[in-house]
Design an enzyme around this catalytic site. Structure first.
Site, PDB file in Angstrom:
ATOM      1  N   SER A  65       0.813  -1.227   0.000  1.00 18.05           N
ATOM      2  CA  SER A  65       0.000   0.000   0.000  1.00 18.05           C
ATOM      3  C   SER A  65       0.843   1.272   0.000  1.00 18.05           C
ATOM      4  O   SER A  65       0.444   2.293   0.567  1.00 18.05           O
ATOM      5  CB  SER A  65      -0.954   0.025   1.206  1.00 18.05           C
ATOM      6  OG  SER A  65      -1.626  -1.207   1.315  1.00 18.05           O
ATOM      7  N   ARG A  66       2.034   1.199  -0.563  1.00 19.90           N
ATOM      8  CA  ARG A  66       2.959   2.350  -0.618  1.00 19.90           C
ATOM      9  C   ARG A  66       3.429   2.793   0.779  1.00 19.90           C
ATOM     10  O   ARG A  66       3.925   3.906   0.946  1.00 19.90           O
ATOM     11  CB  ARG A  66       2.336   3.555  -1.358  1.00 19.90           C
ATOM     12  CG  ARG A  66       2.005   3.258  -2.830  1.00 19.90           C
ATOM     13  CD  ARG A  66       3.301   3.107  -3.627  1.00 19.90           C
ATOM     14  NE  ARG A  66       3.123   3.000  -5.050  1.00 19.90           N
ATOM     15  CZ  ARG A  66       3.172   1.842  -5.740  1.00 19.90           C
ATOM     16  NH1 ARG A  66       3.335   0.686  -5.126  1.00 19.90           N
ATOM     17  NH2 ARG A  66       3.062   1.850  -7.053  1.00 19.90           N
TER      18      ARG A  66
END
Ligand SMILES: Cc1cc2nc3c(=O)[nH]c(=O)nc-3n(C[C@H](O)[C@H](O)[C@H](O)COP(=O)(O)O)c2cc1C
Length: 215
Positions: A192-193
């Site tokens: 999710s970065r």
């Protein structure tokens, strides 16, 4: 022609983690661990790094070179001292090195000051290079505008003839730079970065301090 929407190209990361508990307290040793892993993974150019420099009028420039060693905690690469990067370093020794090992979802930034290695060390490395690379280094005015590729080939052939049966000497304007790091950041891609980023900076006593940075 089929148009590719590059805005929609993205890769989800998350194969590995990086934490203060597991990282080596010495960032040079940690770098060497990651570099060994990159070499063992048979990436195309595991020692390739981008060297960023700044011109005398404050404009940045960046190009790829190959890391040729780490000695006394300094990162070493070789180039032409009269090249554009050489001129930048002569006026401002602060540089940044960036390694990106895509397949391992890893990036490292090394920031520090560059200085020339000894002539003896440059001679030793120069003589370890293939003969044609040594001849090429002698005749290429790296970064300068040239009229044609043919001029370079003609100069190369003439230099080859000049040194037949002889050792090809290192030209004075070619040699190594050693970068002593002041700041090293390790980046590991995560889900999710929400990537892991660990920053090493030297404290007043010269020891390394570790901080986690927001992704
Ligand atoms: C994979 C790769 C490795 C390179 N290695 C070096 C190197 O070790 N030394 C070097 O001077 N140039 C190397 N180059 C060429 C540089 O990227 C650059 O074109 C050259 O050094 C001139 O840069 P400058 O005009 O900014 O000084 C390499 C290029 C690539 C793509």
């Amino acid at each position: 022609m089929t148009e590719i929407n590059i805005a929609q190209i993205r890769k989800e990361y998350g194969s590995q983690k990086l934490s203060k508990k597991t990282v080596d307290p010495n960032p040079i040793r940690q770098f060497e661990i990651w570099l060994q892993e990159a070499i063992k993974s048979e990436l195309a150019e595991p020692t390739a790094m981008q060297v960023s420099t700044v011109s005398p009028d404050g404009k940045p420039a960046c190009r790829t070179v190959l890391l040729k060693g780490i000695e006394n905690e300094a990162y070493i690469f070789y180039t032409n001292y009269d090249s554009r990067k050489g001129q930048h370093i002569a006026s401002n020794p602060n540089v940044c090195l960036t390694f990106f090992w895509a397949e391992l979802e890893r990036q490292v930034h090394v920031e520090g000051s560059a200085s020339k290695v000894s002539e003896g060390k440059s001679n030793e490395y120069f003589q370890s290079r293939p003969r044609k690379s040594r001849l090429g280094a002698r005749i290429s005015p790296q970064s300068q505008v040239i009229k044609s590729r043919n001029d370079i080939i003609t100069a190369f052939v003439a230099e080859s003839a000049r040194y037949i049966g002889q050792k090809v000497p290192r030209p004075d304007n070619w040699g190594g730079y050693a970068i002593v790091p002041e700041r090293i950041e390790f980046w590991q891609g995560r889900e999710s970065r929400l990537h892991d980023r660990l920053l090493f900076t030297r404290n007043g006593k010269g020891d390394w301090k570790i901080d986690r940075l927001a992704p």
